[in-house]
Design an enzyme around this catalytic site. Sequence first.
Site, PDB file in Angstrom:
ATOM      1  N   LYS A  14       0.871  -1.202  -0.059  1.00  0.00           N
ATOM      2  CA  LYS A  14      -0.018  -0.130  -0.050  1.00  0.00           C
ATOM      3  C   LYS A  14       0.825   1.158  -0.049  1.00  0.00           C
ATOM      4  CE  LYS A  14      -2.192  -0.835   3.833  1.00  0.00           C
ATOM      5  NZ  LYS A  14      -1.473  -2.228   4.271  1.00  0.00           N
ATOM      6  N   ARG A  89      -9.672   0.547   9.196  1.00  0.00           N
ATOM      7  CA  ARG A  89      -8.874  -0.614   9.627  1.00  0.00           C
ATOM      8  C   ARG A  89      -9.893  -1.642  10.216  1.00  0.00           C
ATOM      9  NH1 ARG A  89      -2.902   0.670   9.142  1.00  0.00           N
ATOM     10  NH2 ARG A  89      -1.891  -1.328   9.571  1.00  0.00           N
ATOM     11  N   ARG A 128      11.921  -5.338   5.029  1.00  0.00           N
ATOM     12  CA  ARG A 128      11.755  -3.964   4.764  1.00  0.00           C
ATOM     13  C   ARG A 128      12.306  -3.113   5.224  1.00  0.00           C
ATOM     14  NH1 ARG A 128       5.260  -2.261   4.865  1.00  0.00           N
ATOM     15  NH2 ARG A 128       5.515  -2.215   7.136  1.00  0.00           N
ATOM     16  N   ARG A 161      11.355  -0.733  10.558  1.00  0.00           N
ATOM     17  CA  ARG A 161      10.233  -0.150  11.546  1.00  0.00           C
ATOM     18  C   ARG A 161      10.276  -1.302  13.066  1.00  0.00           C
ATOM     19  NH1 ARG A 161       4.878   0.642   8.402  1.00  0.00           N
ATOM     20  NH2 ARG A 161       4.087  -0.472  10.037  1.00  0.00           N
ATOM     21  N   ARG A 172       0.124  -8.589  13.562  1.00  0.00           N
ATOM     22  CA  ARG A 172      -0.304  -7.454  12.608  1.00  0.00           C
ATOM     23  C   ARG A 172      -1.223  -8.188  11.535  1.00  0.00           C
ATOM     24  NH1 ARG A 172       4.685  -4.861  10.919  1.00  0.00           N
ATOM     25  NH2 ARG A 172       3.521  -3.627   9.405  1.00  0.00           N
TER      26      ARG A 172
HETATM   27  P1  AMP Z   1       1.116   0.782   9.223  1.00  0.00           P
HETATM   28  O1  AMP Z   1       2.218   1.696   8.849  1.00  0.00           O
HETATM   29  O2  AMP Z   1      -0.184   1.102   8.242  1.00  0.00           O
HETATM   30  O3  AMP Z   1       1.475  -0.645   9.178  1.00  0.00           O
HETATM   31  O4  AMP Z   1       0.671   1.114  10.480  1.00  0.00           O
HETATM   32  C1  AMP Z   1       1.431   0.688  11.615  1.00  0.00           C
HETATM   33  C2  AMP Z   1       0.551   0.680  13.003  1.00  0.00           C
HETATM   34  O5  AMP Z   1      -0.091   1.762  13.369  1.00  0.00           O
HETATM   35  C3  AMP Z   1      -0.315  -0.447  12.927  1.00  0.00           C
HETATM   36  O6  AMP Z   1       0.043  -1.709  13.350  1.00  0.00           O
HETATM   37  C4  AMP Z   1      -1.352   0.010  14.101  1.00  0.00           C
HETATM   38  O7  AMP Z   1      -0.783  -0.027  15.428  1.00  0.00           O
HETATM   39  C5  AMP Z   1      -1.179   1.469  14.028  1.00  0.00           C
HETATM   40  N1  AMP Z   1      -2.339   2.185  13.155  1.00  0.00           N
HETATM   41  C6  AMP Z   1      -2.139   2.599  11.868  1.00  0.00           C
HETATM   42  N2  AMP Z   1      -3.287   2.950  11.066  1.00  0.00           N
HETATM   43  C7  AMP Z   1      -4.227   2.603  12.104  1.00  0.00           C
HETATM   44  C8  AMP Z   1      -5.709   2.611  12.091  1.00  0.00           C
HETATM   45  N3  AMP Z   1      -6.233   3.299  11.147  1.00  0.00           N
HETATM   46  N4  AMP Z   1      -6.346   2.137  13.112  1.00  0.00           N
HETATM   47  C9  AMP Z   1      -5.812   1.823  14.171  1.00  0.00           C
HETATM   48  N5  AMP Z   1      -4.445   1.620  14.316  1.00  0.00           N
HETATM   49  C10 AMP Z   1      -3.662   2.251  13.262  1.00  0.00           C
END
Ligand code: AMP
Length: 215
Positions: A14, A89, A128, A161, A172
């Site tokens: 994404k 999400r 990554r 990360r 996740r």
């Molecule tokens: P990402 O970079 O999109 O993989 O997000 C990293 C982390 O941020 C996720 O594992 C969640 O803990 C948190 N996060 C990101 N977007 C959301 C969302 N829309 N709702 C809840 N937690 C989020």
Amino acid sequence: MQIYVFLGAPGAGKGTAAARIANDADIHHVSTGAMLRDAVKNGTPAGLSAKKYMDKGTLVPDQVLVDMLGELLSTSKKDATIILDGFPRNENQALQLDELAAKHGATVKAAIDIEAPNELLISRLGGRQVCPSCGMGYHVTNMPPKREGVCDKCGTALITRNDDKPETIKKRLEVYAEQTAPLIGLYKKAGKLRTVNGADEADKVAKKIAAIIKG
Ligand code: AMP
């Protein structure tokens, strides 16, 4: 304001696709994960409350995200095109997005599901690297930067990360399957679902999505 929601598991691509598309066009890439990582880095109240969830690989409480997104939409230009990478999400967030969109004169044009098999997701997340400045994504073997450890686009040192460790990756992916994947059916019912093959090469995925956005 036109909103395109990106669905797809962690590692589906994404962020990689969004960064490429936003690079080539007047499109705003909004990654809620990146916004939260910034909030953590800056020690804001939202960041302080979000960190423990992010470190475990679980979802941050909806209200934190809804507040962040409301703020973003209220300051976005009326004619903006926005890619939402990582929001909604879960079902509640999808409902809240519809409410926020209505309030700010925005339309959710489509939800683009980037599909990829679990083994591929795990191998991608394992190697990554991301640019903390512009959000460009790399992989140590599949998609390395030209200069090791440095972002091709903006020259910033790349990072791994915190939540790309094996135990957190597993969590996740579980959270995605349980809470986020049901949104695919929800957007399908609304006639807004588009699907692309995330196992394809990154440029191809980005081109397909750019074509969907162009209409
Ligand atoms: P990402 O970079 O999109 O993989 O997000 C990293 C982390 O941020 C996720 O594992 C969640 O803990 C948190 N996060 C990101 N977007 C959301 C969302 N829309 N709702 C809840 N937690 C989020």
